[in-house]
Design a protein around this motif. Structure first.
Motif, PDB file in Angstrom:
ATOM      1  N   VAL A 178       6.046   5.560  -3.451  1.00 60.94           N
ATOM      2  CA  VAL A 178       7.196   5.135  -4.253  1.00 60.94           C
ATOM      3  C   VAL A 178       7.223   5.908  -5.569  1.00 60.94           C
ATOM      4  CG1 VAL A 178       8.220   3.205  -5.517  1.00 60.94           C
ATOM      5  CG2 VAL A 178       7.338   2.853  -3.220  1.00 60.94           C
ATOM      6  N   LEU A 179       6.090   6.025  -6.223  1.00 58.80           N
ATOM      7  CA  LEU A 179       6.037   6.734  -7.512  1.00 58.80           C
ATOM      8  C   LEU A 179       6.271   8.227  -7.350  1.00 58.80           C
ATOM      9  CD1 LEU A 179       3.151   4.864  -9.327  1.00 58.80           C
ATOM     10  CD2 LEU A 179       5.599   4.741  -9.780  1.00 58.80           C
TER      11      LEU A 179
ATOM     12  N   GLY B 124       0.458   4.420 -12.989  1.00 59.69           N
ATOM     13  CA  GLY B 124       0.866   3.682 -11.801  1.00 59.69           C
ATOM     14  C   GLY B 124       2.167   2.922 -11.937  1.00 59.69           C
ATOM     15  N   PHE B 125       2.981   3.231 -12.957  1.00 55.56           N
ATOM     16  CA  PHE B 125       4.268   2.564 -13.174  1.00 55.56           C
ATOM     17  C   PHE B 125       5.346   3.601 -13.438  1.00 55.56           C
ATOM     18  CE2 PHE B 125       1.047  -0.456 -14.620  1.00 55.56           C
ATOM     19  CZ  PHE B 125       1.396  -1.578 -13.879  1.00 55.56           C
TER      20      PHE B 125
ATOM     21  N   ASN C  92       0.810  -1.218   0.000  1.00 54.48           N
ATOM     22  CA  ASN C  92       0.000   0.000   0.000  1.00 54.48           C
ATOM     23  C   ASN C  92       0.846   1.272   0.000  1.00 54.48           C
ATOM     24  OD1 ASN C  92      -2.449  -1.416   0.008  1.00 54.48           O
ATOM     25  ND2 ASN C  92      -2.359  -1.646   2.231  1.00 54.48           N
ATOM     26  N   VAL C  93       1.977   1.257  -0.687  1.00 54.30           N
ATOM     27  CA  VAL C  93       2.833   2.443  -0.732  1.00 54.30           C
ATOM     28  C   VAL C  93       3.168   2.836  -2.171  1.00 54.30           C
ATOM     29  CG1 VAL C  93       3.864   2.120   1.550  1.00 54.30           C
ATOM     30  CG2 VAL C  93       4.890   1.018  -0.428  1.00 54.30           C
ATOM     31  N   ARG C  94       2.362   2.381  -3.141  1.00 58.62           N
ATOM     32  CA  ARG C  94       2.676   2.660  -4.538  1.00 58.62           C
ATOM     33  C   ARG C  94       2.770   4.160  -4.802  1.00 58.62           C
ATOM     34  NH1 ARG C  94      -1.173   0.907  -9.388  1.00 58.62           N
ATOM     35  NH2 ARG C  94      -2.432   2.544  -8.474  1.00 58.62           N
TER      36      ARG C  94
END
Length: 95
Positions: free
Chosen positions: A76-77, A86-87, A71-73
């Motif tokens: 990180v992004l 989302g990448f 749950n930290v996407r």
């Protein structure tokens, strides 16, 4: 098993260690003495001795292995120079 002067020179060559003739002559009895000790250790009956990895009992303190997505996407992004859908977005390197 015994070691001769030529074996000492070959071991030194494989180890990339420069050994003079006098040093090779001195190493022959030393290596034979070490191999004698190893042979003596092989004669010891260890069949009733339980195998161990350390002299003192150690317990590893491990966390539970729980699968999660983190749950930290978004966090990180936030560090990414460019993010899309989302990448991480990276420049194309193959034409």
């Amino acid at each position: 098993m015994s070691v001769d002067k030529e074996t000492v020179k070959k071991i030194a060559s494989l180890s990339r260690i420069a050994v003079t003739e006098a040093e090779a002559d001195a190493l022959v009895p030393e290596l034979n003495n070490i191999l004698g000790w190893v042979e003596q250790l092989g004669e010891v009956d260890c069949s009733k001795v339980e195998s161990m990895t350390a002299v003192i009992p150690n317990k590893l303190r491990l966390r539970d292995d729980i699968v999660s997505d983190g749950n930290v996407r978004d966090k990180v992004l936030a560090n990414a120079p460019v993010a899309e859908h989302g990448f991480f977005a990276v420049p194309k390197v193959i034409e």
